[in-house]
Design a protein around this motif. Structure first.
Motif, PDB file in Angstrom:
ATOM      1  N   VAL B 190       0.813  -1.211   0.000  1.00  0.00           N
ATOM      2  CA  VAL B 190       0.000   0.000   0.000  1.00  0.00           C
ATOM      3  C   VAL B 190       0.854   1.272   0.000  1.00  0.00           C
ATOM      4  N   GLN B 193       2.088   1.464  -3.491  1.00  0.00           N
ATOM      5  CA  GLN B 193       0.943   1.811  -4.330  1.00  0.00           C
ATOM      6  C   GLN B 193       0.702   3.310  -4.323  1.00  0.00           C
ATOM      7  N   ALA B 194       0.792   3.906  -3.129  1.00  0.00           N
ATOM      8  CA  ALA B 194       0.585   5.353  -3.024  1.00  0.00           C
ATOM      9  C   ALA B 194       1.620   6.097  -3.858  1.00  0.00           C
ATOM     10  N   GLN B 195       2.869   5.604  -3.856  1.00  0.00           N
ATOM     11  CA  GLN B 195       3.914   6.251  -4.664  1.00  0.00           C
ATOM     12  C   GLN B 195       3.588   6.163  -6.159  1.00  0.00           C
ATOM     13  N   ASP B 198       0.626   8.346  -7.165  1.00  0.00           N
ATOM     14  CA  ASP B 198       1.108   9.715  -7.175  1.00  0.00           C
ATOM     15  C   ASP B 198       1.863  10.010  -8.473  1.00  0.00           C
ATOM     16  N   HIS B 216      -9.916  -3.438  -9.795  1.00  0.00           N
ATOM     17  CA  HIS B 216     -11.026  -3.965  -9.011  1.00  0.00           C
ATOM     18  C   HIS B 216     -11.180  -3.121  -7.738  1.00  0.00           C
ATOM     19  N   LEU B 218     -12.038  -0.025  -5.742  1.00  0.00           N
ATOM     20  CA  LEU B 218     -12.816   1.206  -5.867  1.00  0.00           C
ATOM     21  C   LEU B 218     -12.106   2.395  -5.256  1.00  0.00           C
ATOM     22  N   GLY B 219     -11.310   2.152  -4.224  1.00  0.00           N
ATOM     23  CA  GLY B 219     -10.560   3.236  -3.602  1.00  0.00           C
ATOM     24  C   GLY B 219      -9.546   3.817  -4.568  1.00  0.00           C
ATOM     25  N   VAL B 220      -8.838   2.944  -5.270  1.00  0.00           N
ATOM     26  CA  VAL B 220      -7.830   3.402  -6.232  1.00  0.00           C
ATOM     27  C   VAL B 220      -8.492   4.192  -7.361  1.00  0.00           C
ATOM     28  N   ALA B 222     -11.348   5.798  -7.190  1.00  0.00           N
ATOM     29  CA  ALA B 222     -11.852   7.057  -6.649  1.00  0.00           C
ATOM     30  C   ALA B 222     -10.748   8.106  -6.553  1.00  0.00           C
ATOM     31  N   GLU B 223      -9.542   7.655  -6.222  1.00  0.00           N
ATOM     32  CA  GLU B 223      -8.462   8.622  -6.041  1.00  0.00           C
ATOM     33  C   GLU B 223      -7.804   9.037  -7.340  1.00  0.00           C
ATOM     34  N   LEU B 246     -20.035   7.348  -6.709  1.00  0.00           N
ATOM     35  CA  LEU B 246     -19.740   7.003  -5.315  1.00  0.00           C
ATOM     36  C   LEU B 246     -20.863   7.445  -4.383  1.00  0.00           C
TER      37      LEU B 246
END
Lengths: 326, 337
Positions: B190, B193-195, B198, B216, B218-220, B222-223, B246
């Motif tokens: 995670v 993933q954030a890197q 970004d 798959h 939804l959070g990814v 959405a961001e 959402l």
């Protein structure tokens, strides 16, 4: 605590690297205890040592140093037959539901197999127990004669759960048990785990990289990084007031399905990657990626302190202004 | 969708596979459009056809055992009817794709540098020295420390996050107009993933590259995305701006996916799950494909459903969309606030 179903005391597990010159410190001094009926969550990224720790709890991995105690006794000190009997009570379920099932066995045979190995009950009885467990995990009797390839991932994971239940375990280590499943299936399996816990009074050691999952199921959560616990506490406190900068970064990295206007807080993006467990950083092992790191973090290993009742952290600044800014 | 000229317009894309003597249909009439610079997400569970759609656009499905119908207009050309030679000039140059598992997408016997260089020399016909300089620049631009060293490394010498960065560098070195990213962060931790998210957002903003983000998670989506398409059993069931989908999803499947996320339920409470499983490709219902798992299904749901616009830019394949009040990704508290 003597009534703990599992207690782990300063556990260290090391592996030689392939060339034999170095040592991988997979677990490097972890202590905790799990009470009966509890769900103890362990969250960590790849290479944090969480799976090795889980395997040690069910005696699939011998400690290099330290001890794992089952109800106060060290199973590794037991003679073979006693250890085998003890193992029934401490079971593990793995991430990949495919790899855990023999493709050439019917579902019923797979579920029955643990009882076949124990070999005390007559065959009819073993079959009856196995069918009962399949029913319990939500698989109707017609699944008994099928083979793993005829089942979906979620159904296969249900089979793995049924198989573990046949030996009436007290504690189950759940190692990334929903990671390979789709979101809608995942919810069903998590509900099943909760139902079984109520029905059989099970204790879970729930190992995962998924923050949402671990905080939904756990009564306490430990955050693991590079072989050590960084923080331990009840989910509410850990999520609302994370004390360790690593926990703060993990929380903020979690992608949340909310409209952009409702997302709060600046995301903390950690630079770099998890260092090699052969040669962890001196002092605090998170310091190489920590934005609050000071000189003291390289010089001294932070002590494991109880900052609030039941809420522990290993950070020089935890609880002070520097450590809790988020 | 607004009237400005889309970068890519997909109409009625269907993918068929030969399976033994049978033919199965993996996707059915997929239609959507991407504007220049837009970030569009496709969400859905395993087997819903999201990856196959991405592969079909680039002609990456096996020609011998698959057939693609429909059209995909990109800069005046129909990608589906291009010859392999014409496609090669688009692929990697105008449209690139990155995959979930960088270890299997990179060739283990070539250095990272030679794999980037291959793309550069194919499309720009420059010499090795110029290709090397450009490759090192590309590696630096995706945030790889010591790009010279990584240029001469083999894939197995890099970590998962670094490999994914290298793959992004290969995909973006020709400054494509569209990047298809198929679960690019699923295999990563995670914090890594954030890197990567970004990085993708930053590159897309800097170069104006449009993003088709398949996931798959939804959070990814959405961001990262501004619009999202929900696929189920080979069909698009909803196509809407991310925030609208959402907050107020209009298809029961989108709503079900959002509600099954643990963050919306109190700790320890039973999670709303979607019972049953996706229908088999060999046995697709004629009407709504989700009806058998839907709490709101009525007898009339066995009639064929069309994707219709229920609000400006919000398309749904459910004839009951106007009577259903479906919960979205907000908790009760958030909805009140």
């Amino acid at each position: 605590m003597t009534d703990a179903i599992v207690s782990v005391e300063d556990l260290r597990i090391q592996f030689p690297t392939q060339n034999g010159r170095e040592t991988v410190k997979a677990v490097d001094g972890v202590s905790f205890s799990v009470q009966p009926g509890e769900t103890f969550g362990i969250i960590g990224e790849s290479g944090s040592g969480k799976s090795t720790l889980g395997r040690a709890v069910v005696c699939l991995q011998k400690p290099t140093e330290g001890r794992v105690l089952h109800h106060g006794t060290d199973p590794n000190s037991l003679p073979g037959a006693d250890l085998r009997r003890r193992r029934r009570e401490y079971q593990i379920i793995f991430q990949d539901p495919n790899a855990a099932l023999n493709p050439r066995m019917t579902i019923l045979r797979s579920v029955r197999e643990p009882l076949d190995i124990i070999g005390t009950a007559p065959r009819v009885e073993r079959e009856r127990i196995a069918l009962g467990m399949l029913d319990l995990v939500g698989l109707p009797a017609e699944f008994a004669a099928r083979y793993p390839h005829e089942l979906s991932g979620g159904q296969k994971q249900r089979v793995n759960i049924a198989r573990v239940l046949t030996v009436r375990p007290k504690l189950i280590v759940c190692d990334e048990v929903v990671a390979a499943l789709d979101v809608s299936i995942r919810a069903g399996i998590l509900n099943l785990f909760a139902d079984l816990q109520r029905e059989f009074g099970l204790t879970y050691l729930f190992i995962t990289h998924d923050l949402a999952v671990v905080s939904h199921v756990s009564s306490r959560i430990a955050v693991m990084y590079l072989g050590c616990f960084m923080e331990l506490g009840p989910p509410e406190a850990l999520l609302r007031r994370p004390l360790h900068p690593y926990t703060q970064a993990l929380l903020s990295a979690e992608p949340i399905p909310l409209p952009s206007s409702m997302r709060t807080g600046q995301r903390i993006i950690l630079t770099g990657e998890i260092p090699s467990p052969t040669n962890p950083p001196s002092g605090c092992r998170f310091r190489t990626r920590c934005r609050s790191a000071q000189d003291v973090c390289a010089a001294e290993i932070p002590t494991w302190r109880e900052i609030e009742p039941g809420h522990f952290a290993a950070c020089h600044f935890a609880g002070s202004a520097t450590g809790t800014r988020s | 969708m607004n009237a400005a000229d889309p970068l890519l317009t997909v109409r009625g894309l269907s993918v068929f596979f030969r399976a033994g003597l049978d033919v199965v249909q993996a996707t059915s009439g997929v239609s959507f459009a991407i504007q220049p610079g837009e970030r569009l997400g496709i969400v859905g569970e395993s087997g819903c056809g999201k990856t196959v759609t991405g592969l079909a656009l680039l002609g990456l499905l096996p020609r011998a055992s698959s057939r693609v119908t429909g059209s995909a207009m990109f800069e005046g050309q129909d990608l589906i009817s291009l010859s392999p030679g014409q496609l090669r000039r688009v692929r990697g140059r105008k449209i690139s794709m990155i995959f979930q598992e960088p270890m299997s997408a990179l060739d283990p016997v070539f250095t990272i540098g030679s794999q980037i260089g291959e793309t550069i020399r194919t499309h720009f016909g420059v010499d090795r020295g110029a290709a090397r300089r450009r490759a090192i620049d590309a590696l630096a631009s995706v945030g790889i420390p010591s790009p010279e060293r990584v240029h001469d490394s083999y894939p197995h010498q890099l970590s998962g996050g670094m490999r994914q960065r290298a793959m992004i560098a290969i995909a973006l070195v020709c400054e494509p107009r569209l990047l298809i990213a198929d679960e690019p962060t699923t295999a990563l931790d995670v914090t890594i993933q954030a890197q990567i998210i970004d990085l993708l957002m930053d590159l897309s903003a800097r170069t104006g590259t449009a993003l088709l983000f398949i996931s798959h998670d939804l959070g990814v989506i959405a961001e990262t995305c501004t619009r999202m398409i929900t696929m189920y059993a080979g069909e698009v069931v909803e196509d809407a701006p991310v925030d609208a989908a959402l907050v107020r999803p209009r298809h029961p499947y989108t709503s079900g996916l959002l509600r099954s996320l643990p963050r919306l339920s109190p700790r320890g409470a039973a999670l709303p799950s979607i019972a049953g499983r996706v229908p088999s490709l060999r046995d697709m219902p004629a009407g709504c494909r989700f009806a058998a798992r839907c709490h709101h299904a009525l007898p009339d749901c066995d009639k064929a459903q069309t994707l219709s616009e229920v609000e400006a830019g919000h398309f749904v394949r459910c004839w009951r969309h106007d009577v259903l009040e479906l919960p979205g990704a907000l908790t009760d508290l958030e909805r009140v606030a």
